[in-house]
Design a protein around this motif. Structure first.
Motif, PDB file in Angstrom:
ATOM      1  N   UNK A   1       0.810  -1.219   0.000  1.00 19.56           N
ATOM      2  CA  UNK A   1       0.000   0.000   0.000  1.00 19.56           C
ATOM      3  C   UNK A   1       0.847   1.274   0.000  1.00 19.56           C
ATOM      4  N   UNK A   2       2.154   1.085  -0.050  1.00 18.13           N
ATOM      5  CA  UNK A   2       3.047   2.239  -0.059  1.00 18.13           C
ATOM      6  C   UNK A   2       3.361   2.798   1.316  1.00 18.13           C
ATOM      7  N   UNK A   3       2.990   2.061   2.370  1.00 14.22           N
ATOM      8  CA  UNK A   3       3.273   2.496   3.739  1.00 14.22           C
ATOM      9  C   UNK A   3       4.689   2.056   4.113  1.00 14.22           C
ATOM     10  N   UNK A   4       5.467   3.012   4.611  1.00 14.88           N
ATOM     11  CA  UNK A   4       6.858   2.729   5.007  1.00 14.88           C
ATOM     12  C   UNK A   4       6.904   2.357   6.477  1.00 14.88           C
ATOM     13  N   UNK A   5       7.492   1.206   6.798  1.00 13.66           N
ATOM     14  CA  UNK A   5       7.623   0.736   8.174  1.00 13.66           C
ATOM     15  C   UNK A   5       9.105   0.737   8.554  1.00 13.66           C
ATOM     16  N   UNK A   6       9.429   1.451   9.612  1.00  9.30           N
ATOM     17  CA  UNK A   6      10.823   1.532  10.062  1.00  9.30           C
ATOM     18  C   UNK A   6      10.906   1.120  11.527  1.00  9.30           C
ATOM     19  N   UNK A   7      11.790   0.166  11.805  1.00 14.36           N
ATOM     20  CA  UNK A   7      11.970  -0.344  13.160  1.00 14.36           C
ATOM     21  C   UNK A   7      13.403  -0.100  13.620  1.00 14.36           C
ATOM     22  N   UNK A   8      13.535   0.265  14.882  1.00 10.16           N
ATOM     23  CA  UNK A   8      14.848   0.311  15.523  1.00 10.16           C
ATOM     24  C   UNK A   8      14.732  -0.498  16.804  1.00 10.16           C
ATOM     25  N   UNK A   9      15.683  -1.407  17.039  1.00 12.34           N
ATOM     26  CA  UNK A   9      15.527  -2.284  18.194  1.00 12.34           C
ATOM     27  C   UNK A   9      16.876  -2.664  18.802  1.00 12.34           C
ATOM     28  N   UNK A  10      16.810  -2.986  20.097  1.00 12.99           N
ATOM     29  CA  UNK A  10      17.997  -3.398  20.845  1.00 12.99           C
ATOM     30  C   UNK A  10      17.580  -4.419  21.883  1.00 12.99           C
ATOM     31  N   UNK A  11      18.244  -5.567  21.897  1.00 10.39           N
ATOM     32  CA  UNK A  11      17.971  -6.607  22.879  1.00 10.39           C
ATOM     33  C   UNK A  11      18.897  -6.489  24.079  1.00 10.39           C
ATOM     34  N   UNK A  12      18.422  -6.962  25.217  1.00 12.22           N
ATOM     35  CA  UNK A  12      19.218  -7.068  26.448  1.00 12.22           C
ATOM     36  C   UNK A  12      19.786  -5.712  26.876  1.00 12.22           C
ATOM     37  N   UNK A  13      18.903  -4.751  27.024  1.00 12.80           N
ATOM     38  CA  UNK A  13      19.306  -3.417  27.468  1.00 12.80           C
ATOM     39  C   UNK A  13      18.856  -3.200  28.910  1.00 12.80           C
ATOM     40  N   UNK A  14      19.600  -2.405  29.706  1.00 10.77           N
ATOM     41  CA  UNK A  14      19.152  -2.091  31.066  1.00 10.77           C
ATOM     42  C   UNK A  14      17.979  -1.121  31.027  1.00 10.77           C
ATOM     43  N   UNK A  15      16.997  -1.329  31.903  1.00 10.27           N
ATOM     44  CA  UNK A  15      15.819  -0.468  31.900  1.00 10.27           C
ATOM     45  C   UNK A  15      16.181   0.970  32.255  1.00 10.27           C
ATOM     46  N   UNK A  16      16.983   1.139  33.300  1.00 15.22           N
ATOM     47  CA  UNK A  16      17.414   2.473  33.694  1.00 15.22           C
ATOM     48  C   UNK A  16      18.672   2.367  34.547  1.00 15.22           C
ATOM     49  N   UNK A  17      19.213   3.506  34.929  1.00 16.17           N
ATOM     50  CA  UNK A  17      20.489   3.523  35.661  1.00 16.17           C
ATOM     51  C   UNK A  17      20.366   2.904  37.049  1.00 16.17           C
TER      52      UNK A  17
END
Length: 231
Positions: A171-187
């Motif tokens: 349909x011409x819709x552009x899907x862009x994903x950015x992802x990272x596994x095993x990251x700390x939630x916060x400091x």
């Protein structure tokens, strides 16, 4: 609660749940707080109170609503809502969090073997709530705002393991994903590891929608679209 439980068991016996299975036999369980009563005249001892500058008071009741949903179905299956009590706290965060604690404990007690993926907004992406979800063996996809997770977004921006995947559908819709596994939630909770997913949808007319989440599902190209649709 007994009435909701009885109706739910009838659905199970009649195989009404089967169409709602989503990822690996899990059911998407959407949770969110909502108001269902408000008045400046009618009130009870359990009402929340909003005091206005002109001296008037608005009395209200709120609850945490829950429903099993599916991205391909218009129908939903509501579970017993959890009242947000007057003593739960003065802020929206405290109110919803305390109601969610009770709801999730009741959910697991009544449905100890059902496989759920809990879907919630950004209020839920905090360490105590995620630890409770893990303790109850509940999967999750939770909204995450950059303003609330500066440490996490910094890790995503700087990590060489952050991946990007893009495609354009028929349909011409552009899907862009950015992802990272095993990251700390916060400091403050570096031991609590999550997987981060960010998504942009660009329509042919140029309209852009942007979302970001944390999840316990390990992310790879083959499940990004499915995770996004569930969220």
């Amino acid at each position: 609660r007994p009435l909701y439980k009885a109706l739910f068991h009838e659905l199970q016996r009649g195989k009404g749940l089967e169409a709602f299975a989503y990822i690996d036999g899990h059911y998407l369980l959407s949770l969110d707080g909502t108001g269902y009563f408000s008045s400046k005249r009618i009130h009870c001892s359990q009402c929340g109170e909003k005091h206005h500058k002109d001296g008037t008071i608005t009395y209200y009741h709120q609850m945490l609503g829950a429903a099993i949903v599916h991205p391909d179905l218009k129908e939903v299956i509501p579970l017993a809502p959890e009242p947000i009590l007057k003593q739960d706290g003065a802020t929206k965060n405290d109110c919803e969090r305390n109601a969610a604690k009770r709801f999730l404990d009741d959910l697991r007690r009544e449905h100890p073997h059902l496989k759920f993926i809990v879907i919630e907004d950004a209020l839920a992406s905090n360490a105590p709530h995620i630890r409770q979800l893990k303790d109850l063996d509940l999967r999750f996809i939770l909204g995450a705002k950059q303003s609330d997770h500066k440490f996490l977004f910094k890790q995503v921006n700087e990590s060489p393991k952050t991946a990007i995947y893009e495609f354009t559908d028929e349909k011409g819709v552009r899907h862009r994903f950015r992802y990272l596994n095993d990251a700390p939630l916060n400091a403050a909770n570096t031991d609590l590891r999550i997987n981060f997913l960010e998504y942009w949808e660009t329509k042919p007319n140029g309209k852009v929608q942007h979302f970001s989440w944390v999840t316990d599902f390990r992310l790879h190209q083959d499940n990004l679209f499915e995770i996004m649709r569930g969220a």
